[in-house]
Each structure stands twice: as structure tokens, then as C-alpha cells.
Design a protein around this motif. Structure first.
Motif, mmCIF file in Angstrom:
data_model
loop_
_atom_site.group_PDB
_atom_site.id
_atom_site.type_symbol
_atom_site.label_atom_id
_atom_site.label_comp_id
_atom_site.label_asym_id
_atom_site.label_seq_id
_atom_site.Cartn_x
_atom_site.Cartn_y
_atom_site.Cartn_z
ATOM 1 N N ALA A 174 59.198 66.965 46.098
ATOM 2 C CA ALA A 174 59.123 65.900 45.098
ATOM 3 C C ALA A 174 59.479 64.550 45.718
ATOM 4 O O ALA A 174 58.852 63.533 45.408
ATOM 5 N N ALA A 175 60.475 64.554 46.609
ATOM 6 C CA ALA A 175 60.878 63.301 47.260
ATOM 7 C C ALA A 175 59.698 62.722 48.046
ATOM 8 O O ALA A 175 59.455 61.512 48.010
ATOM 9 N N TYR A 176 58.961 63.576 48.733
ATOM 10 C CA TYR A 176 57.824 63.079 49.502
ATOM 11 C C TYR A 176 56.674 62.634 48.601
ATOM 12 O O TYR A 176 55.972 61.684 48.925
ATOM 13 N N VAL A 177 56.518 63.311 47.470
ATOM 14 C CA VAL A 177 55.484 62.865 46.528
ATOM 15 C C VAL A 177 55.825 61.455 46.025
ATOM 16 O O VAL A 177 54.958 60.577 45.962
ATOM 17 N N LEU A 178 57.111 61.235 45.702
ATOM 18 C CA LEU A 178 57.541 59.907 45.249
ATOM 19 C C LEU A 178 57.313 58.853 46.334
ATOM 20 O O LEU A 178 56.820 57.753 46.058
ATOM 21 N N ALA A 179 57.655 59.206 47.566
ATOM 22 C CA ALA A 179 57.466 58.273 48.678
ATOM 23 C C ALA A 179 55.977 57.962 48.840
ATOM 24 O O ALA A 179 55.586 56.822 49.094
ATOM 25 N N PHE A 180 55.141 58.979 48.657
ATOM 26 C CA PHE A 180 53.696 58.787 48.736
ATOM 27 C C PHE A 180 53.248 57.792 47.660
ATOM 28 O O PHE A 180 52.450 56.889 47.930
ATOM 29 N N GLY A 181 53.811 57.940 46.456
ATOM 30 C CA GLY A 181 53.489 57.019 45.371
ATOM 31 C C GLY A 181 53.841 55.578 45.729
ATOM 32 O O GLY A 181 53.102 54.645 45.428
ATOM 33 N N ARG A 182 54.984 55.411 46.404
ATOM 34 C CA ARG A 182 55.389 54.093 46.892
ATOM 35 C C ARG A 182 54.337 53.519 47.825
ATOM 36 O O ARG A 182 53.949 52.362 47.738
ATOM 37 N N ALA A 183 53.914 54.355 48.781
ATOM 38 C CA ALA A 183 52.964 53.894 49.790
ATOM 39 C C ALA A 183 51.656 53.457 49.140
ATOM 40 O O ALA A 183 51.054 52.459 49.537
ATOM 41 N N LEU A 184 51.228 54.173 48.109
ATOM 42 C CA LEU A 184 49.961 53.853 47.447
ATOM 43 C C LEU A 184 49.967 52.428 46.907
ATOM 44 O O LEU A 184 48.951 51.735 46.953
ATOM 45 N N GLY A 185 51.109 51.992 46.371
ATOM 46 C CA GLY A 185 51.132 50.711 45.679
ATOM 47 C C GLY A 185 51.589 49.533 46.525
ATOM 48 O O GLY A 185 51.587 48.405 46.052
ATOM 49 N N GLU A 186 51.989 49.794 47.776
ATOM 50 C CA GLU A 186 52.484 48.702 48.612
ATOM 51 C C GLU A 186 51.405 47.647 48.806
ATOM 52 O O GLU A 186 50.267 47.979 49.114
ATOM 53 N N THR A 187 51.781 46.394 48.670
ATOM 54 C CA THR A 187 50.751 45.362 48.679
ATOM 55 C C THR A 187 50.830 44.418 49.871
ATOM 56 O O THR A 187 49.947 44.421 50.728
ATOM 57 N N MET A 188 51.901 43.625 49.941
ATOM 58 C CA MET A 188 51.878 42.499 50.884
ATOM 59 C C MET A 188 51.721 42.942 52.340
ATOM 60 O O MET A 188 50.862 42.452 53.058
ATOM 61 N N ALA A 189 52.568 43.883 52.762
ATOM 62 C CA ALA A 189 52.530 44.289 54.168
ATOM 63 C C ALA A 189 51.137 44.779 54.528
ATOM 64 O O ALA A 189 50.572 44.390 55.563
ATOM 65 N N VAL A 190 50.559 45.599 53.657
ATOM 66 C CA VAL A 190 49.242 46.140 53.952
ATOM 67 C C VAL A 190 48.191 45.028 53.962
ATOM 68 O O VAL A 190 47.324 44.987 54.832
ATOM 69 N N PHE A 205 46.848 52.208 38.954
ATOM 70 C CA PHE A 205 47.890 52.558 37.991
ATOM 71 C C PHE A 205 47.821 54.041 37.640
ATOM 72 O O PHE A 205 48.832 54.746 37.647
ATOM 73 N N LEU A 206 46.592 54.523 37.372
ATOM 74 C CA LEU A 206 46.448 55.929 36.986
ATOM 75 C C LEU A 206 46.882 56.854 38.119
ATOM 76 O O LEU A 206 47.571 57.854 37.908
ATOM 77 N N ILE A 207 46.476 56.504 39.352
ATOM 78 C CA ILE A 207 46.822 57.364 40.487
ATOM 79 C C ILE A 207 48.338 57.392 40.687
ATOM 80 O O ILE A 207 48.946 58.456 40.758
ATOM 81 N N THR A 208 48.955 56.199 40.753
ATOM 82 C CA THR A 208 50.405 56.195 41.001
ATOM 83 C C THR A 208 51.160 56.838 39.839
ATOM 84 O O THR A 208 52.131 57.562 40.055
ATOM 85 N N ALA A 209 50.686 56.606 38.598
ATOM 86 C CA ALA A 209 51.384 57.195 37.453
ATOM 87 C C ALA A 209 51.334 58.712 37.534
ATOM 88 O O ALA A 209 52.339 59.385 37.294
ATOM 89 N N SER A 210 50.156 59.275 37.894
ATOM 90 C CA SER A 210 50.117 60.741 37.927
ATOM 91 C C SER A 210 50.943 61.291 39.085
ATOM 92 O O SER A 210 51.594 62.330 38.934
ATOM 93 N N ILE A 211 50.916 60.584 40.221
ATOM 94 C CA ILE A 211 51.747 61.029 41.351
ATOM 95 C C ILE A 211 53.223 61.034 40.953
ATOM 96 O O ILE A 211 53.948 62.000 41.185
ATOM 97 N N ASN A 212 53.652 59.937 40.310
ATOM 98 C CA ASN A 212 55.047 59.865 39.895
ATOM 99 C C ASN A 212 55.388 60.921 38.866
ATOM 100 O O ASN A 212 56.456 61.508 38.878
ATOM 101 N N PHE A 213 54.441 61.158 37.970
ATOM 102 C CA PHE A 213 54.671 62.159 36.931
ATOM 103 C C PHE A 213 54.885 63.538 37.567
ATOM 104 O O PHE A 213 55.807 64.271 37.213
ATOM 105 N N ILE A 214 54.026 63.856 38.541
ATOM 106 C CA ILE A 214 54.161 65.154 39.223
ATOM 107 C C ILE A 214 55.543 65.266 39.866
ATOM 108 O O ILE A 214 56.256 66.261 39.700
#
Lengths: 281, 258, 292
Positions: free
Chosen positions: A198-214, A262-271
Motif C-alpha cells: 500500500a505504501a508503494y501504491v501511495l508513492a506511485f500516486g504521488r509520482a503520477l501527479g508531480e508537476t513542476m520537476a517533471v 484526477f480519476l487515475i490518482t483517486a483510484s490509486i489512492n483509494f486502492i
């Protein structure tokens, strides 16, 4: 009377949160209707992004987002797993773990844009030297920086779950003659397994939404990236890049990409939250 | 290797001391020897160091860097501190106060956990044999033979504890160290385990820590009484319960404290 | 069987300690980026770290270029960014903290009621929304209707990002209080509102304070949502309905203008030091509080 007002205001505050979330969803959906009605399902499956002909689609950015985030997750695993074992298993409760975990936590405080600068000025020349590509920008550079950014999220939560593995279990394994590594492999990691996942799924969700650096590092080209050296764009970076000059159908398409993100990160976080809830019970 | 001094003792403790914090001894220079195929009960009020002494025998204290053990412990004449700790732990199986079956393993897997943890590969028939034999020796086989693939944590408390004993027996240890194994169980489960321990005595040497005097009286051949980290009295159970030599032992057995 | 025990034991122990050193090695490597980043910012930024950084607004590209040609340090500072960040953050705090604390109290009181469970999940959902998505939503809500980028829009975006963190920390610090505290207050004849406001919230104050500090430090460096809501400004501006600048936005501007690149480092250094300072401060408060 005073109590009534007080209780009512608590309830109103809670309702405001519901209204706020509902309006965010409503706003994203209503603004992206234009794009979906124009391009239909093809918005997600085609890969054309052409401002002159007003044709837009999301596929290149979905692919860019998934590719960079998956790579970031892979890169971060050896480091975050080590940190979590260091803090949650080997040095649990010791000074060494307090120091390591607070420094790693500070890493989470570094703003995205500062990571971007560091990637641009320090890591990008390295990429050029290594011959990744001429400019250094691209998928590899972004995912390395993303990996560093998500290490704190993956490691601190995993360490918590590792520390929760009951001592009796570990002693049980030691009493059968296991080495420390074997206890970790056969008892601690399996017992903390779903929590760590679950911790890695959450971290993955973070990576999906990162903006400025990317946005600063991926190269900002509107194609599907096919390799580590390719440039591209993620869903977040295309919005940050093109939003300022957008109107009409393009604005709606960017909003639609925002909705998809939004939908992708929300479902990842939900999982992730769901798994954690199951683990904690 | 077998040139030990006392041929009929399987375990000898020589001046064994354990401290959790420097200068404060939780176990103070204990000397004792244990005969094979006997059950020895270690009794004493809580905090007297009985569990601490037991955990010194399989070098469990080394998991915690602050704990210091001194003295000599001879297992079949060999100093355990000169052996590999993992080997010591395999030779001296341990059963804990709270049943701790591994939650990620099935009943079958739990019995074989010692082999798995030690990376010893077995054939399917060897595995089946060990599982059946170990579960039979703890009288659990009939109850679980149809659900070997279920998780061990689904069993009742008493069954879980017997599973943990089977897990320790599967490695064919010389010694079985038991740290208040029935303190968390109901009287019926306790009785079944006591029954089983008496049967196991034919093959194993058992050392059991207990705060339950009647349990010690029921099952043990020899008894140790510890108080404030010291071994106060050590003799046959019969003698200790009928004619205690030390005033403190007598006080404890008559319920004056503890 | 005995043979396989002894022959592999040494190998297994070696493997175990090798793994231990591997874990330590990787953990130490993880520390490197933070120090590399700090080192880079200090090395390149300390020269520009002077009083004018705090007293003058950012130079234009032309001014910077002329200074560069004549070999002088780039003139000006980031006053417009500092004041902008202060303005946006104060407004965001004003929106997020009262609403967040009130909602947190509601959640702590109602525990498992359906509405509370919904709000708790929605708060988790809010926390997971990427900052850029919040930015574009606020653009639609605030910037478009007002037909101007504004400090107000930026603060709404940051407030939405702070909310879940404030709610969570309020709820958790209230839940950590013993129930007897509330009962004692009620038993003394205090009204429900008085007990919550005068007894529970003050008792949980350090938790609330730490949570709010962490929330502030988390949004302080945000750039993406400000990019689409406040745009940036070249002068100091205290009017919340007009575009302003912000420290993080200035970094972005400097990054995009080669003439101004020299100012990136001092600005980033300042921002990072403040954020890390707030972080450390919050942690030490939390630690002292836990011991008590």
C-alpha cells in the motif's frame, strides 16, 4: 442555544468539504465535456496533439505519465526498502534511525521546483555525458528525480508497517535457528507485506501527479515516449505547459486530461487506503 | 566432543548471569545441571528472572544489544557461546508465552517453518512425514489433518500453542524450552498440553517456566525456585514441595508472596 | 541432514551480514540528494544573499543583462515574491485553518456516523489530487469569473491543498485525548461548546499547531497551482484581486529567463531554508509534546 449553533457550525463545515469535493468533480467534468463530445473515445486512444488543426488527445500523456511513474517506482525501491528496513527493523528505536528518518522526511519538504532545478543543472549534464541523448531531457532524467521525490513517502509508511510486526513472531523465527536476513525474508516482509504494498501504491500516486520537476525535465514533446532517452510529456506537465495560452477546445482538452489524471490518482489512492484499512483491522 | 565431565547431564549452567542494564543483574550467578528426559520447572514470583534465565539458554538475549550474558552454558558438554547461535537455537527449541504461529504460513508451512527458515530442502514425502509426526506428537494431527492448508492463525488458542510446540519439535531439538506456555490458555487446553508434555518426556528434555505451582507439581521431575535473580533452591519436585530447604521457597509455596 | 546444517551455516550468516551492509549502504546513499541540493544552492546562492534581496523587487530582464555585461552582480531582489507569498499564504491560512479545524472536530466527535465517514474519505481524496488539477479548477472557479489572475485565486488553491492535512491532524490530536477529559468538563456543567472550545481544543493545541505548520510548509513551495492562478507580477502588490508574484513563481521566471538565472539560487536557498526550518520546528514541537 449556544450548543445548537456550535453543533450546526461543525456540521456545516463538514458539509462544505462535501460540497467542495463535489464541485471539483463537477467542474472537471463540465469543463471537459466539450473535448469528449468532440473527440469521443478517441480522445483517450489516439495520439494526435495539433494546436493548428485543433485536434487533441490524451494518449501520449497517459503513456508518458505511466512510463515515468513506473520507472520512478522501480528506481526508488532499493533505496526506500533499505531505508524502511533500517528504520523499522535493524535500528528501530535507535538514534541512528531517528536521524535517518528525519533527514529523509526533510527530503519530502523540498519543493518540486527545487528538485527540478537540481535535475536541470546537476543531473541533466550527467545524462548528456552518459550519452542518454543530446540534451539530457527525457523520461530517464524525470524518473530519476521522481524516484528521489517519492522515497520519503514509500519508506516512512513501510517502516511503520515493518515496526508493527510483533516481536513474538520474529523471536519465534530466531528460536528455530533463522538468521536475521531469513527472519526478514520469511517473517517480517511477508507479515508487513500488504502494508508495504500500500505504501508503494501511495508513492506511485504521488509520482503520477508531480508537476513542476517533471515539466522542467521531461523535454515537453507531444509524442508517446518509447524509451528511456525519449522526451515526452506527462498529464500534469502538459497542463502546466500549455494552460496559459489555452482557450476553447484546447482548454477543454486540458481540463479533460486533468479529469483523467484526477480519476487515475483517486483510484490509486483509494486502492492504497483500502489495503491499509484491511491491514489495520 | 563427547568428553564432557558429567555424562548424564544434557545441559549445565555455570555462573550464568544476565543484566539488562549495566550493574543490575536480572539473573545472578546461577549454577545448575539438567538430566536428559526430564521435565524441570522453573518457578518464582514475577520479575525473579526465570524467563530471563530460560532465554539465556538459546541465546535469545543476543537479539537485543543492551543485554549482557556472562558465565558458561554447556549443551551436551559444548559451550554454547562458542557455537553458532543459530545452531544453538535449533538444538534448543523454544515455545513462547503467547502462541505465535507465523500468520503468513499455513498449518503445514508452520510446522516446516524451521526447515524453510534454515533453507533446508526436503522432498514431499519427507515433508509430509515430518508434519504428520510432529503434529501427532502434540496430539493435534487428528484435529487439523483435513485443514493443513489453512492459516495457523485460524486455530483456537490451545491449538495454536500446540502447533508452535510441533513447530519446535519438527527440528528434532535436544531441549525444549517453554516460557509459561499455558499462561494464556483456558484450563482444558492447559490440561491437554500438560498431558502431552509428560508423553514427550520420553524423547526430549524439557525446561518449563511457570508461575503456576500446581502445574509444576503435576508434571515436573525437578524444580528450581528463583527469587530476585538468584537460584534459591533446586531439587526434585517431590522434595521441594514436601520439604523445602529454604525459608523463601517455603514462603512462596505456601502463598506468603508472589 | 546434520551435515547440511553445518556446511551452509557460515554461508547463511555471511549472506545475512552482507544484506545488512547493503541496507546500510543504500540508506546512506538516500541521504546524499538532500545534501547535494543544499550544497548546490549554498554554493551558487550565497553571493546573491544580501540585504537587497529582501528590499528590492525583481529586476527586469534588461537590467539583469546590462549588469551581466558590465560584470556586476544582478541588481534587485525578490521583494515582490516575498510579499506575494506572504499575502497568498495568509489568505490560505485564513480559509483553511478555521474550516479544517471545525471539520476535524466534527470528525473526532462523530467518529463512525455515515456523514463523518464520507467526509473522512473525501478529505483523503482531496489530499491525493495533484496540485496542478487543483490549480486549473480554481482557474475555472475564480480567475475566469473575475477575468483576472489574482492572489485570491492562488490562496484558494493553496487552502484546498492545506485542508486535508489540517483536518487529519485536528482529528488525530483530538482522538488522542482521554475521553475522561471531555466527561470531566461536562460533569462540571460546561456546555458542549464550552468543553470543546475551552478544554479539548486547547489540550490538543500542540498537535493542531504542528499539523498546521506542516501544512503551511507543504504548500509554501508549491508552484504549479500558482502558475495558473496568480500568474506573477513585477511590483509589490497587496490587492488580493490582482495578480501577485510569489517566491516559487519567481524561481520559475528566473529559470525561464537566462539573463535572470543568477537569481535562481539565492531565491531557492531562501525558500528551502524557510521550509526546512518550519519542518524542523514542527517536528521538535511534536516530539516535546509526545514526551509529556
Amino acid at each position: 442555544m449556544k450548543d445548537k449553533i456550535f453543533r450546526a457550525s461543525l456540521f456545516v463545515a463538514a458539509c462544505l468539504i462535501i460540497i467542495l469535493t463535489a464541485s471539483i468533480v463537477y467542474g472537471l467534468v463540465s469543463q471537459s465535456l466539450d473535448a469528449f463530445s468532440n473527440f469521443g473515445f478517441g480522445f483517450i486512444t489516439s495520439s494526435e496533439w495539433d494546436s493548428r488543426n485543433d485536434v487533441y488527445s490524451a494518449l501520449p500523456f497517459i503513456m508518458g505519465t505511466l512510463l515515468t511513474s513506473v520507472l520512478a517506482l522501480l528506481f526508488c525501491i532499493p533505496f526506500s526498502l533499505s531505508v524502511s528496513l533500517f528504520n523499522g527493523e535493524y535500528f528501530r528505536g535507535h538514534r541512528a534511525s531517528t536521524i535517518l528518518s528525519s533527514v529523509v522526511d526533510l527530503l519530502a519538504g523540498v519543493p518540486s521546483i527545487v528538485f527540478g532545478l537540481w535535475g536541470f543543472y546537476t543531473l541533466r549534464p550527467l545524462m548528456v555525458e552518459m550519452g542518454v541523448n543530446e540534451q539530457g531531457f527525457g523520461v530517464l532524467l524525470s524518473s530519476i528525480v521522481l524516484a528521489i521525490m517519492i522515497i520519503p513517502y514509500a519508506s516512512s509508511l513501510s517502516a511503520e508497517f515493518l515496526a508493527m510486526v510483533p516481536n513474538d513472531l520474529k523471536e519465534g523465527a530466531y528460536s528455530l535457528g533463522a538468521t536475521r536476513l531469513e527472519v526478514i525474508q520469511r517473517v517480517s516482509l511477508p507479515a508487513a507485506g500488504s502494508g508495504i504494498f500500500a505504501a508503494y501504491v501511495l508513492a506511485f500516486g504521488r509520482a503520477l501527479g508531480e508537476t513542476m520537476a517533471v515539466t522542467m525535465l521531461i523535454g515537453n514533446t507531444n509524442n508517446i515516449p518509447h524509451g528511456l532517452g525519449d522526451t515526452g510529456n506527462t498529464m500534469a506537465s502538459i497542463i502546466a505547459n500549455q494552460f496559459g495560452e489555452a482557450g476553447g477546445l484546447k482548454l477543454s482538452s486540458l481540463m479533460a486530461i486533468g479529469l483523467l489524471l484526477f480519476l487515475i490518482t483517486a483510484s490509486i489512492n483509494f486502492i492504497a487506503k483500502y489495503i491499509m484499512k484491511m491491514v489495520r483491522q | 566432543m563427547e568428553n564432557s565431565i558429567n555424562i548424564d547431564s544434557i545441559l549445565e549452567l555455570k555462573d550464568v548471569s544476565v543484566s539488562y542494564t549495566p550493574g543490575k543483574l536480572a539473573v545472578n550467578e546461577v549454577n545448575a545441571y539438567f538430566k536428559p528426559q526430564t521435565i524441570t520447572a522453573i518457578m518464582g514470583p514475577s520479575g525473579c528472572g526465570k524467563s530471563t534465565l530460560l532465554r539465556a539458554i538459546n541465546r535469545m538475549h543476543e537479539l537485543y544489544p543492551d543485554i549482557v550474558t556472562t558465565g558458561e552454558i554447556l549443551l551436551k558438554g559444548q559451550n554454547i557461546f562458542k557455537m553458532n547461535p543459530m545452531k544453538v537455537r535449533r538444538l534448543a527449541g523454544m515455545v513462547f508465552q503467547r502462541a505465535n504461529p507465523f500468520p503468513t504460513m499455513s498449518i503445514y508451512g508452520n510446522v516446516l517453518a524451521g526447515y524453510k527458515l534454515n533453507n533446508i530442502s526436503l522432498s514431499k514425502t519427507e515433508k509430509d512425514e515430518i508434519v504428520e509426526h510432529s503434529l501427532r506428537s502434540v496430539n493435534l494431527w487428528e484435529e487439523v489433518k483435513d485443514s493443513l492448508n489453512k492459516k495457523g492463525t485460524f486455530l483456537s488458542g490451545g491449538q495454536q500453542q500446540r502447533l508452535c510446540i510441533a513447530r519446535a519439535l519438527a527440528l528434532k531439538p535436544e531441549l525444549l524450552l517453554m516460557d509459561e506456555p499455558t499462561s494464556a490458555l483456558d484450563p482444558i487446553s492447559t490440561a491437554r498440553i500438560e498431558e502431552m508434555l509428560v508423553e514427550l518426556k520420553d524423547q526430549y528434555t524439557i525446561i518449563i517456566v511457570t508461575h503456576n505451582m500446581s502445574q509444576a507439581a503435576r508434571i515436573s521431575d525437578n524444580s528450581m525456585f528463583m527469587y530476585l535473580g538468584e537460584l534459591v533452591e533446586f531439587g526434585t519436585t517431590k522434595q521441594m514441595f514436601t520439604k523445602p530447604k529454604d525459608k523463601r521457597t517455603e514462603d512462596y509455596l505456601t502463598g506468603a508472596f508472589g | 541432514m546434520k551435515k547440511s546444517f553445518t556446511s551452509t551455516t557460515r554461508f547463511r550468516l555471511a549472506k545475512s551480514s552482507f544484506f545488512f551492509y547493503l541496507v546500510c549502504g543504500f540508506s546512506l546513499v538516500t541521504l546524499i540528494p538532500l545534501f547535494l541540493i543544499l550544497w548546490e544552492l549554498i554554493r551558487k546562492g550565497y553571493a546573491q544573499f544580501n540585504p537587497s534581496l529582501f528590499t528590492e523587487v525583481a529586476p527586469t530582464s534588461m537590467e539583469a543583462m546590462l549588469a551581466h555585461i558590465s560584470g556586476a552582480p544582478i541588481p534587485g531582489g525578490i521583494l515582490n515574491g516575498i510579499t506575494g507569498t506572504i499575502l497568498i499564504l495568509s489568505l490560505a491560512i485564513l480559509f483553511a485553518i478555521p474550516l479544517g479545524i471545525t471539520t476535524g472536530v466534527y470528525l473526532a466527535e462523530k467518529q463512525d456516523k455515515p456523514v463523518a465517514r464520507l467526509v473522512r474519505s473525501l478529505s483523503d481524496l482531496l489530499q491525493g489530487i495533484p496540485s496542478i488539477v487543483i490549480g486549473v479548477i480554481v482557474y475555472i472557479w475564480v480567475v475566469k469569473p473575475m477575468s483576472s489572475y489574482s492572489a485570491l485565486a492562488g490562496s484558494v488553491a493553496l487552502a484546498i491543498m492545506m485542508l486535508p492535512m489540517v483536518i487529519r491532524s485536528t482529528e488525530e490530536s483530538l482522538k488522542m485525548l482521554p475521553t475522561s477529559l471531555k466527561e470531566a468538563g461536562l460533569a462540571l456543567g460546561g456546555s458542549y461548546a464550552t468543553v470543546v472550545l475551552r478544554i479539548l481544543l486547547p489540550s490538543a493545541f500542540s498537535g493542531l499547531f504542528t499539523g498546521s505548520l506542516l501544512a503551511i510548509s507543504r504548500v509554501m513551495g508549491e508552484t504549479a497551482p500558482l502558475l495558473v492562478t496568480v500568474l506573477g507580477a513585477t511590483t509589490v502588490n497587496w490587492d488580493i484581486t490582482r495578480p501577485v508574484s510569489a517566491a516559487s513563481l519567481l524561481i520559475w521566471e528566473f529559470y525561464n529567463d537566462p539573463n535572470l538565472a543568477g537569481l535562481i539560487w539565492s531565491t531557492s536557498l531562501l525558500l528551502l531554508l524557510i521550509i526546512l526550518g518550519i519542518n524542523l520546528c514542527a517536528k521538535s514541537i511534536a516530539k516535546r509534546w509526545k514526551i509529556q
